[in-house]
Enzyme design. Structure first.
Site, PDB file in Angstrom:
ATOM      1  N   HIS A 103     -20.133 -18.249 -30.698  1.00 18.55           N
ATOM      2  CA  HIS A 103     -18.951 -17.983 -31.515  1.00 18.55           C
ATOM      3  C   HIS A 103     -18.377 -19.330 -31.956  1.00 18.55           C
ATOM      4  CE1 HIS A 103     -19.059 -14.586 -28.620  1.00 18.55           C
ATOM      5  NE2 HIS A 103     -18.478 -13.855 -29.554  1.00 18.55           N
ATOM      6  N   ASP A 106     -16.171 -20.809 -29.243  1.00 14.23           N
ATOM      7  CA  ASP A 106     -16.823 -21.275 -28.013  1.00 14.23           C
ATOM      8  C   ASP A 106     -16.912 -22.792 -27.989  1.00 14.23           C
ATOM      9  OD1 ASP A 106     -17.419 -18.586 -27.624  1.00 14.23           O
ATOM     10  OD2 ASP A 106     -19.507 -18.783 -28.269  1.00 14.23           O
TER      11      ASP A 106
END
Length: 449
Positions: A103, A106
């Site tokens: 993501h 992240d």
């Protein structure tokens, strides 16, 4: 890399049936072994999930995180983000996988504005791209986290607040640009908050129309910038939403067809999500592949005794065999699909090296499932079983039904004077117990060799 983060771990190799006490090693995954006409690495295309592997602190609803990671001493958020990239690429090399997934959130901390956040993210992406050039590591898919931040409390594309929709679109725009930079083969949309808590205050039709517009905008922008990734929707029935709009494969396919998305989007399916929807993983894969909409797979499993999404590393040989049989029937996981380990160690497995053991059990489980599925396919066991079960449609009235020449009048004439004894005599027993026993035999025999 200047530091060795994962100390005491060498590159993990295929060891076959050596005693597992000898340490880390794959018993069934031999990446360059050719089976079923392809290398195992090409059948399986394993990927490591950045969020669970490098960010997850192993928290649960009743306790703080327990994870011990080799970069925990770093306190500056950007220094930590950059150090995690070093640790991640060392991990990929030692595990021997070819792909990663992430993501946007992240990778780097958020700033006060989206501009600041994008600047932080780009610094980390620069480092990832440098590592890709050095190592050949590829991105199976990237995605955008539009569920963690409080601004997404009521969804992103389905938010009742137009400012949130606009922010989500701007965030996704940059995420698509990043996908192009890293050469992501797919782009995934998981809408954890694209659903509702109560229908009393929800315009469900409007929210789904907004979601469809959002997906069309995303595909249009990807085309505009030349980002040639397969777009994927990931079903999940609930959690954190009370009811998520992309409940399961069938519901999501209906949504895709309703809003003319099925030409550009396929499905990314997860084992634990299938269980939460009341299905087996095999069921969800079957639904997707028979609609020609199987895109990619997230490899994990739930716990039959726990009613939420626990993202456990897969270890169920029976379930993995069933899933891989569908993949073998399909010829591949998908046009550009792979098996991403959307999985994390248990809270009590907090040591850094537990991450390697978790991925090894997952990799070996699906490699074993592939070996068994290919053996069953080679022997034609299930094909013969299914063909025999439906053999009545090969001749007589069954052939007429198949050909479309029968109608209610002709079928009434055929059936109206048939005695019940004749119908019952023509009904064959389904030897399900024998079938399951045979599948167990295939698993034991194939994996013993």
């Amino acid at each position: 890399m200047t530091n060795e983060y994962w100390q005491g771990v060498d590159q993990i190799k295929y060891i076959g049936h050596q005693d597992k006490k000898s340490g880390l090693g794959f018993q069934y995954y031999n990446p360059d072994e050719v089976i079923g006409g392809k290398k195992m690495r090409d059948w399986l295309r394993f990927s490591v999930a950045y969020w669970h592997t490098f960010d997850q602190r192993l928290v649960d609803p009743f306790g703080d995180g327990t994870a011990q990671r080799p970069y925990d001493h770093i306190t500056d958020p950007m220094d930590l983000a950059l150090a995690k990239v070093d640790a991640a690429f060392e991990f990929y090399h030692k595990l021997g996988v070819d792909y990663l997934c992430f993501h946007d959130r992240d990778l780097a901390p958020e700033g006060d504005t989206l501009r600041e956040t994008n600047r932080n993210l780009d610094k980390v992406i620069d480092k990832i791209v440098d590592y890709q050039k050095q190592t050949g590591m590829k991105v199976l898919w990237n995605t955008s986290n539009m569920f963690t931040n409080p601004r997404f409390v009521a969804g992103a594309a389905t938010s009742p607040d137009a400012d949130v929709f606009a922010y989500a679109a701007a965030q996704l725009k940059h995420s698509l640009e990043i996908g192009k930079r890293v050469g992501a083969e797919n782009y995934v949309f998981w809408g954890g908050r694209e659903g509702y808590e109560s229908l009393w205050n929800t315009n469900m039709k409007l929210e789904q129309e907004h979601a469809a517009k959002f997906f069309h905008m995303a595909k249009d922008y990807a085309n505009e910038i030349g980002f040639d990734a397969q777009m994927l929707l990931e079903p999940k029935p609930k959690e954190p939403s009370t009811h998520q709009y992309d409940f399961d494969a069938a519901t999501t396919i209906a949504f895709m067809k309703e809003y003319d998305l099925d030409k550009d989007f396929k499905l990314n399916l997860e084992g634990n999500h299938a269980n939460l929807a009341g299905h087996t993983y095999q069921h969800e894969i079957r639904v997707a592949r028979e609609a020609n909409l199987l895109g990619s797979l997230d490899a994990n499993q739930g716990d039959k005794l726990i009613g939420w999404d626990i993202d456990e590393f897969p270890s169920d040989l029976y379930e993995a065999t069933a899933a891989m049989y569908e993949v073998v029937e399909n010829g591949s996981i998908g046009p550009r699909g792979g098996l991403n380990f959307d999985a994390k160690p248990r809270r009590s497995s907090f040591a850094a090296n537990d991450l390697f053991y978790g991925h090894i059990v997952g990799i070996d489980t699906f490699a074993a499932g592939l070996r068994v599925a290919l053996k069953m396919k080679q022997d034609g066991f299930l094909e013969k079983l299914v063909a025999d079960r439906y053999s009545s449609y090969q001749s007589g009235v069954g052939a007429e039904i198949e050909a479309g020449t029968a109608d209610f009048k002709s079928l009434e004439s055929y059936a109206i004077d048939k005695p019940q004894s004749e119908l019952i005599a023509a009904t064959s027993s389904d030897p399900l117990e024998e079938v399951k026993d045979t599948i167990n035999h295939y698993i034991i025999e194939t994996l013993s060799k």
